[in-house]
Design a protein around this motif. Structure first.
Motif, PDB file in Angstrom:
ATOM      1  N   ASN A  87     -49.826 -10.206  21.371  1.00  0.00           N
ATOM      2  CA  ASN A  87     -49.751 -10.788  20.026  1.00  0.00           C
ATOM      3  C   ASN A  87     -48.335 -11.225  19.695  1.00  0.00           C
ATOM      4  N   ILE A  89     -47.045 -15.182  19.053  1.00  0.00           N
ATOM      5  CA  ILE A  89     -46.314 -15.609  17.859  1.00  0.00           C
ATOM      6  C   ILE A  89     -44.981 -16.225  18.252  1.00  0.00           C
ATOM      7  N   ASN A 134     -57.174  -8.216  18.548  1.00  0.00           N
ATOM      8  CA  ASN A 134     -56.883  -9.095  17.412  1.00  0.00           C
ATOM      9  C   ASN A 134     -56.251  -8.285  16.277  1.00  0.00           C
ATOM     10  N   ILE A 135     -55.173  -8.790  15.741  1.00  0.00           N
ATOM     11  CA  ILE A 135     -54.536  -8.146  14.596  1.00  0.00           C
ATOM     12  C   ILE A 135     -55.403  -8.409  13.376  1.00  0.00           C
ATOM     13  N   THR A 136     -55.751  -7.354  12.662  1.00  0.00           N
ATOM     14  CA  THR A 136     -56.651  -7.469  11.511  1.00  0.00           C
ATOM     15  C   THR A 136     -55.929  -7.252  10.183  1.00  0.00           C
ATOM     16  N   ARG A 179     -52.841  -8.547   7.822  1.00  0.00           N
ATOM     17  CA  ARG A 179     -51.883  -9.651   7.612  1.00  0.00           C
ATOM     18  C   ARG A 179     -50.441  -9.164   7.586  1.00  0.00           C
ATOM     19  N   THR A 207     -49.159  -8.926  11.097  1.00  0.00           N
ATOM     20  CA  THR A 207     -48.880 -10.271  11.613  1.00  0.00           C
ATOM     21  C   THR A 207     -47.556 -10.789  11.057  1.00  0.00           C
ATOM     22  N   LEU A 217     -44.691  -9.030  12.870  1.00  0.00           N
ATOM     23  CA  LEU A 217     -44.479  -9.593  14.203  1.00  0.00           C
ATOM     24  C   LEU A 217     -43.781 -10.946  14.121  1.00  0.00           C
ATOM     25  N   ASP A 218     -44.136 -11.748  13.133  1.00  0.00           N
ATOM     26  CA  ASP A 218     -43.494 -13.044  12.934  1.00  0.00           C
ATOM     27  C   ASP A 218     -42.014 -12.861  12.588  1.00  0.00           C
TER      28      ASP A 218
END
Length: 185
Positions: free
Chosen positions: A22, A26, A155-157, A159, A162, A165-166
């Motif tokens: 993941n 990104i 899958n990241i569930t 937000r 996510t 990570l961004d």
């Protein structure tokens, strides 16, 4: 820019491998060339083996690190520390021309429990930094209770994860770019 990912877990269905994928996906969306090196092929470090020459599999790993601008490590916490797999990788990198010196590392980790891998991060950081590597310590991507933010497929569930990570990808890219520039007198 080339960023290499390595996972300190050898399990096929490793949560950390899924987290690493993941993070690399990104990072790749930001125009960075990313790849994963599978540590399953790297033999255990042993001075008697090294005395006969670095095995081809270990040299392949060293070449992948040498050709990268930065490395993302994803690793679980085993017995309050990093895995033997990660420690072994660090050993091979520090020998016969230390490849850790000056290299940029970002360490992430997760697991099913509540700890979030802080001791793994501390021990891995210490081992890398003691050999001259640069470990970025923020933002921390040390995530407990993996089932709360990732499904079985990886899958990241959540937000917020996510977004974390961004932010981590942006930080790694920025520092790698900055440290790659010559210093003005």
């Amino acid at each position: 820019m080339k960023i290499l990912g390595i996972c300190g877990s050898l399990r096929k269905e490793s949560w950390n491998l899924k987290l690493l994928k993941n993070m690399l996906e990104i990072t790749a969306t930001k125009g960075v060339d990313t790849t994963i090196f599978d540590l399953n092929t790297v033999p255990m470090f042993h001075p008697d083996v090294e005395a006969q020459g670095i095995p081809a599999e270990a040299e392949d790993f060293r070449d992948a690190v040498r050709d990268s601008d930065a490395i993302i490590i994803a690793c679980p916490e085993y017995n309050g520390s990093m895995t033997a797999t990660l420690k072994n990788a660090i050993e091979w990198l520090s020998r016969r021309g230390n490849l850790l010196t000056g290299k940029i590392f970002f360490i992430i980790g997760t697991g099913p429990g509540r700890s979030g891998c802080p001791r793994m991060h501390m021990h891995a950081s210490y081992s890398i930094e003691s050999e001259g590597g640069h470990v970025l310590h923020q933002p921390r991507v040390l995530l407990p209770h993996v089932a709360n933010f990732m499904d079985q497929a990886g899958n990241i569930t959540d937000r917020e994860v996510t977004m974390l990570l961004d932010q981590a990808a942006d930080t790694l890219i920025w520092f790698t770019t900055q440290l790659g520039k010559p210093i003005d007198p």
